[in-house]
Design a protein around this motif. Structure first.
Motif, mmCIF file in Angstrom:
data_model
loop_
_atom_site.group_PDB
_atom_site.id
_atom_site.type_symbol
_atom_site.label_atom_id
_atom_site.label_comp_id
_atom_site.label_asym_id
_atom_site.label_seq_id
_atom_site.Cartn_x
_atom_site.Cartn_y
_atom_site.Cartn_z
ATOM 1 N N ASP A 159 0.858 -1.188 0.000
ATOM 2 C CA ASP A 159 0.000 0.000 0.000
ATOM 3 C C ASP A 159 0.894 1.238 0.000
ATOM 4 O O ASP A 159 0.654 2.215 0.698
ATOM 5 C CB ASP A 159 -0.935 -0.027 1.228
ATOM 6 C CG ASP A 159 -1.955 1.112 1.190
ATOM 7 O OD1 ASP A 159 -2.583 1.382 2.246
ATOM 8 O OD2 ASP A 159 -2.118 1.740 0.122
ATOM 9 N N HIS B 146 -2.511 -0.535 11.895
ATOM 10 C CA HIS B 146 -2.081 -1.827 11.349
ATOM 11 C C HIS B 146 -0.588 -1.754 11.026
ATOM 12 O O HIS B 146 -0.043 -0.658 10.891
ATOM 13 C CB HIS B 146 -2.872 -2.151 10.080
ATOM 14 C CG HIS B 146 -2.931 -1.008 9.124
ATOM 15 N ND1 HIS B 146 -3.942 -0.058 9.118
ATOM 16 C CD2 HIS B 146 -2.071 -0.611 8.165
ATOM 17 C CE1 HIS B 146 -3.705 0.857 8.192
ATOM 18 N NE2 HIS B 146 -2.571 0.560 7.602
ATOM 19 N N ARG C 40 0.814 12.984 11.510
ATOM 20 C CA ARG C 40 -0.495 12.813 10.863
ATOM 21 C C ARG C 40 -0.873 11.373 11.157
ATOM 22 O O ARG C 40 -0.168 10.461 10.736
ATOM 23 C CB ARG C 40 -0.372 13.077 9.362
ATOM 24 C CG ARG C 40 -1.641 12.813 8.548
ATOM 25 C CD ARG C 40 -1.658 11.423 7.984
ATOM 26 N NE ARG C 40 -2.803 11.151 7.143
ATOM 27 C CZ ARG C 40 -3.053 9.970 6.595
ATOM 28 N NH1 ARG C 40 -2.221 8.963 6.825
ATOM 29 N NH2 ARG C 40 -4.112 9.776 5.841
ATOM 30 N N ASP D 56 -2.719 8.171 10.807
ATOM 31 C CA ASP D 56 -3.472 7.434 9.786
ATOM 32 C C ASP D 56 -4.644 6.651 10.392
ATOM 33 O O ASP D 56 -4.462 5.899 11.354
ATOM 34 C CB ASP D 56 -2.492 6.451 9.120
ATOM 35 C CG ASP D 56 -3.075 5.753 7.933
ATOM 36 O OD1 ASP D 56 -3.356 6.424 6.936
ATOM 37 O OD2 ASP D 56 -3.279 4.525 8.010
ATOM 38 N N GLU E 283 -6.364 11.436 10.986
ATOM 39 C CA GLU E 283 -7.205 11.149 9.822
ATOM 40 C C GLU E 283 -8.408 10.383 10.348
ATOM 41 O O GLU E 283 -8.284 9.251 10.798
ATOM 42 C CB GLU E 283 -6.468 10.319 8.777
ATOM 43 C CG GLU E 283 -7.321 10.141 7.531
ATOM 44 C CD GLU E 283 -6.955 8.936 6.694
ATOM 45 O OE1 GLU E 283 -6.419 7.978 7.251
ATOM 46 O OE2 GLU E 283 -7.215 8.967 5.474
ATOM 47 N N VAL F 215 -11.555 8.886 9.408
ATOM 48 C CA VAL F 215 -12.544 8.428 8.424
ATOM 49 C C VAL F 215 -13.898 8.302 9.112
ATOM 50 O O VAL F 215 -13.975 7.784 10.220
ATOM 51 C CB VAL F 215 -12.143 7.072 7.813
ATOM 52 C CG1 VAL F 215 -11.075 7.273 6.778
ATOM 53 C CG2 VAL F 215 -11.678 6.089 8.857
ATOM 54 N N LYS G 80 -16.708 6.805 -2.895
ATOM 55 C CA LYS G 80 -16.266 7.641 -4.015
ATOM 56 C C LYS G 80 -16.633 7.063 -5.372
ATOM 57 O O LYS G 80 -16.678 7.770 -6.371
ATOM 58 C CB LYS G 80 -14.766 7.879 -3.931
ATOM 59 C CG LYS G 80 -13.916 6.647 -4.083
ATOM 60 C CD LYS G 80 -12.468 7.030 -3.936
ATOM 61 C CE LYS G 80 -11.546 5.866 -4.240
ATOM 62 N NZ LYS G 80 -10.136 6.244 -4.048
ATOM 63 N N HIS H 238 -3.018 12.354 -1.101
ATOM 64 C CA HIS H 238 -2.537 11.214 -1.898
ATOM 65 C C HIS H 238 -3.623 10.158 -2.147
ATOM 66 O O HIS H 238 -3.399 9.186 -2.873
ATOM 67 C CB HIS H 238 -1.351 10.579 -1.170
ATOM 68 C CG HIS H 238 -1.758 9.997 0.130
ATOM 69 N ND1 HIS H 238 -2.158 10.758 1.222
ATOM 70 C CD2 HIS H 238 -1.883 8.723 0.529
ATOM 71 C CE1 HIS H 238 -2.490 9.977 2.209
ATOM 72 N NE2 HIS H 238 -2.349 8.728 1.834
ATOM 73 N N ASP H 239 -4.793 10.365 -1.506
ATOM 74 C CA ASP H 239 -5.911 9.425 -1.707
ATOM 75 C C ASP H 239 -7.004 10.024 -2.585
ATOM 76 O O ASP H 239 -7.955 9.323 -2.938
ATOM 77 C CB ASP H 239 -6.575 9.082 -0.364
ATOM 78 C CG ASP H 239 -5.677 8.258 0.545
ATOM 79 O OD1 ASP H 239 -5.843 8.371 1.775
ATOM 80 O OD2 ASP H 239 -4.827 7.515 0.035
ATOM 81 N N GLU I 236 -5.904 -0.497 -4.210
ATOM 82 C CA GLU I 236 -7.336 -0.238 -4.058
ATOM 83 C C GLU I 236 -8.076 -0.419 -5.379
ATOM 84 O O GLU I 236 -9.094 -1.109 -5.444
ATOM 85 C CB GLU I 236 -7.538 1.185 -3.528
ATOM 86 C CG GLU I 236 -8.988 1.551 -3.253
ATOM 87 C CD GLU I 236 -9.142 3.038 -2.940
ATOM 88 O OE1 GLU I 236 -9.470 3.346 -1.783
ATOM 89 O OE2 GLU I 236 -8.940 3.873 -3.847
ATOM 90 N N ARG J 127 -6.759 6.600 -6.693
ATOM 91 C CA ARG J 127 -5.759 7.346 -5.919
ATOM 92 C C ARG J 127 -4.484 7.570 -6.745
ATOM 93 O O ARG J 127 -3.714 8.488 -6.484
ATOM 94 C CB ARG J 127 -5.450 6.591 -4.639
ATOM 95 C CG ARG J 127 -6.700 6.312 -3.817
ATOM 96 C CD ARG J 127 -6.412 5.783 -2.461
ATOM 97 N NE ARG J 127 -5.664 4.522 -2.458
ATOM 98 C CZ ARG J 127 -5.297 3.895 -1.324
ATOM 99 N NH1 ARG J 127 -5.571 4.448 -0.155
ATOM 100 N NH2 ARG J 127 -4.636 2.755 -1.363
#
Ligand code: TEU
Ligand code: CA
Length: 566
Positions: free
Chosen positions: A72, A115, A211, A213, A267, A269, A305, A341-342, A401, A429
């Motif tokens: 990833d 993770h 940042r 994640d 971040e 979500v 999205k 970046h996403d 993804e 992405r």
């Protein structure tokens, strides 16, 4: 060397330098390749620090540079204290930090601790030996029906199930993202101590913050029961903003952050404003600010999205209205961003234009977010108006993804019906991860060899060299916005007063305090429009406009932006 411990009430969460920060996000794999192996690297970043200083940013968010098998692109970490060799070494990081600090640029690292990679030593040990102390570093549960079925029906973010069977056993491990990204078990105090150790390692090296994640996923409901299937994610109520999230975040603050003048941006979500108010309330000592995706979800359905929804400006204005006021009561702080970046590239998104009106519409949408209350982020290439890649072949896309989603389309007619191939390519992405376009040479000045992902062919006319040479480039417009932010304290702590509230084509706001007032007016229309109310500003000083001069005060040209000092 531990910096002086601050008592909370001493200066209310340290110096809060992040309230004056203008943060540039670097995706190291795609930024600058100094040794011509086709992959960006730390030395490449060092070579471009003068460029960042010229733009005027004073902080960098660096996407992961840690050792990783790159399933990833680095958000799958196999060693938090080692640099992924193609990116460089710890020595390079020390030089990067010193060179940034010399230029008054702070460094925020990407902290990915929901993770690890399945290549991490902890996970290898956990799988090797069920009685290993590392077994409980992860979320490993017995499957149903003698292991033939996963422990429950949870699904993950990359279009796959959330469980992977451990070979030769009835057990499964949880992975909310790719198979190679097993979730850590934050219930285990040893895991939390490991995370603190990682934080201290980088803070002692001199980094200025993190940042965090997908940080709102780290606490899971421990019943691990089935959840009602949903279109986006099944199990969302079990692992988004879970039961111990605030406790875990506060523990990191208490044990680590409080000893450093470090900032954190989480971040988050799928978190709501109410949840955000608890996460960024300074008195709760959890996070300084968060990335919320309500703005970047204004052109999709329910945050999915692939479910494209025609953009309407009123939807975006409603979100800004909610978040610009929503954190006031707890004295919280916002992040402001439109790319990362996403996310797909901005040109052509949110009613902007990717063709002949690309530059003027990019300057307009920059004006629309940049001077709001909060810390603005600029993603690499956004400052020169880089666009989607429009690759037509799946093989040109590299992101796990999109390959998962296209694979799902192939095997599930329902997914094929819901997810249109063209939309999947448009929102991939990878659009944000094509090499940074420094000039118009074969590989855009990113490298001298074919990069890991194709260069966008429009590097011919969209590149840093051309932007620096042209006085009215998007780059110079961002410089002007940054200078307005730096030179007018009202942008940091002024009241936000929305103007033209019911207007479907204009987004406008005033930033006001007892000393000054700045008004931002942006037209999201690709046609000229007239607004009599603009008469009000005819005698005000025009600080910035994305057109040469104003002929008619009440007429806004396509995508016109004006910034007045009242
Ligand atoms: O992203 C989390 C996340 O929600 C995104 O993956 C989002 O769901 C997806 O991009 C929608 O298209 C963070 C990182 O920003 C992302 O790059 C990582 O892939 C992910 O976490 C796992 O670490
Ligand atoms: Ca390289």
């Amino acid at each position: 060397m531990v910096i002086k411990k601050y008592a909370y009430n001493e200066i209310m969460r340290h110096t809060m330098w992040y309230k004056e920060a203008i943060i540039y996000q670097i995706y190291p794999r795609s930024f600058c390749d100094s040794n011509n192996d086709g992959i960006g690297d730390i030395k490449g970043i060092i070579s471009k620090l003068d460029y960042l200083q010229e733009l005027g940013v004073n902080a960098v968010w660096l996407s992961p540079i840690y050792d990783s098998p790159q399933e990833d692109n680095g958000y799958d970490i196999s060693d938090y204290k080692k640099v992924y060799p193609p990116f460089g070494t710890l020595e390079d990081m020390k030089i990067l930090i010193a060179e940034m600090h010399k230029r008054g640029i702070k460094l925020i690292m990407d902290l990915v601790v929901n993770h690890t990679s399945s290549e991490h030593q902890w996970f290898k040990e956990a799988l090797l030996d069920p009685s290993s102390p590392y077994r409980d570093y992860y979320i490993i549960k017995k499957g149903r029906k003698n292991g033939k079925k996963p422990p429950n029906n949870w699904s993950g973010f990359f279009g796959e199930g959330a469980w992977e069977r451990i070979p030769n056993s009835e057990d499964y491990y949880l992975h909310l993202f790719a198979k190679g990204q097993p979730d850590l078990n934050w219930e285990n105090p040893k895991v939390r101590e490991e995370v603190k150790d990682i934080l201290r390692f980088w803070l002692e090296m001199g980094v200025d913050g993190f940042r965090c994640d997908v940080i709102t996923l780290i606490s899971k409901k421990q019943d691990f029961k089935n959840r009602f299937p949903t279109i986006a994610l099944t199990g969302k109520d079990a692992y988004v903003m879970g039961p111990r999230i605030h406790e875990f975040l506060h523990e990191l603050y208490e044990d680590v952050y409080t000893n450093y003048d470090a900032m954190t941006v989480g971040e988050t979500v799928m978190s709501s404003l109410e949840e955000a108010k608890m996460l960024v309330d300074p008195k709760r000592q959890e996070l300084d600010m968060i990335f919320n995706f309500d703005i970047t979800d204004t052109d999709n359905i329910m945050g999915v999205k692939y479910l494209y929804r025609k953009f309407k400006l009123q939807r975006m204005k409603k979100v800004y209205r909610k978040w610009q006021k929503g954190l006031d009561e707890i004295n919280g702080w916002n992040s402001l961003f439109l790319e990362n970046h996403d996310q797909r590239r901005l040109p052509g998104r949110f009613n902007t234009n990717e063709k002949d009106l690309r530059e003027v519409s990019m300057k307009m949408i920059a004006s629309s977010y940049f001077l709001l209350k909060g810390t603005p982020f600029i993603y690499q290439g956004q400052e020169i108006g880089m666009t989607n890649a429009h690759f037509e072949k799946l093989e040109d896309y590299k992101d796990v993804e999109i390959h998962n989603i296209m694979n799902l389309r192939k095997h599930h007619p329902l997914v094929k019906m819901i997810v249109k191939e063209k939309v999947a390519y448009e929102v991939s992405r990878d659009n944000a991860r094509t090499p940074m376009q420094w000039d118009d040479t074969e590989y855009a000045g990113f490298s001298k060899v074919e990069p890991w992902i194709k260069v966008n062919p429009n590097k011919e006319y969209i590149n840093v060299k051309q932007s620096l040479e042209s006085n009215d480039s998007i780059f110079h417009y961002y410089q002007d916005l940054i200078n307005i932010k730096k030179n007018h304290p009202v942008i940091k702590d002024g009241e936000v007063i929305e103007l033209f509230k019911n207007d479907n084509k204009v987004y406008a706001y005033e930033r006001k305090n007892k000393d000054e007032s700045i008004v931002v007016i942006t037209s999201f229309s690709d046609k000229p429009i007239k607004r009599k109310a603009l008469e009000e500003f005819k005698d005000n000083e025009l600080l910035l406009c994305n057109y040469q001069e104003i002929n008619d005060i009440i007429s806004l040209r396509p995508y016109e932006a004006r910034i007045y000092k009242k």
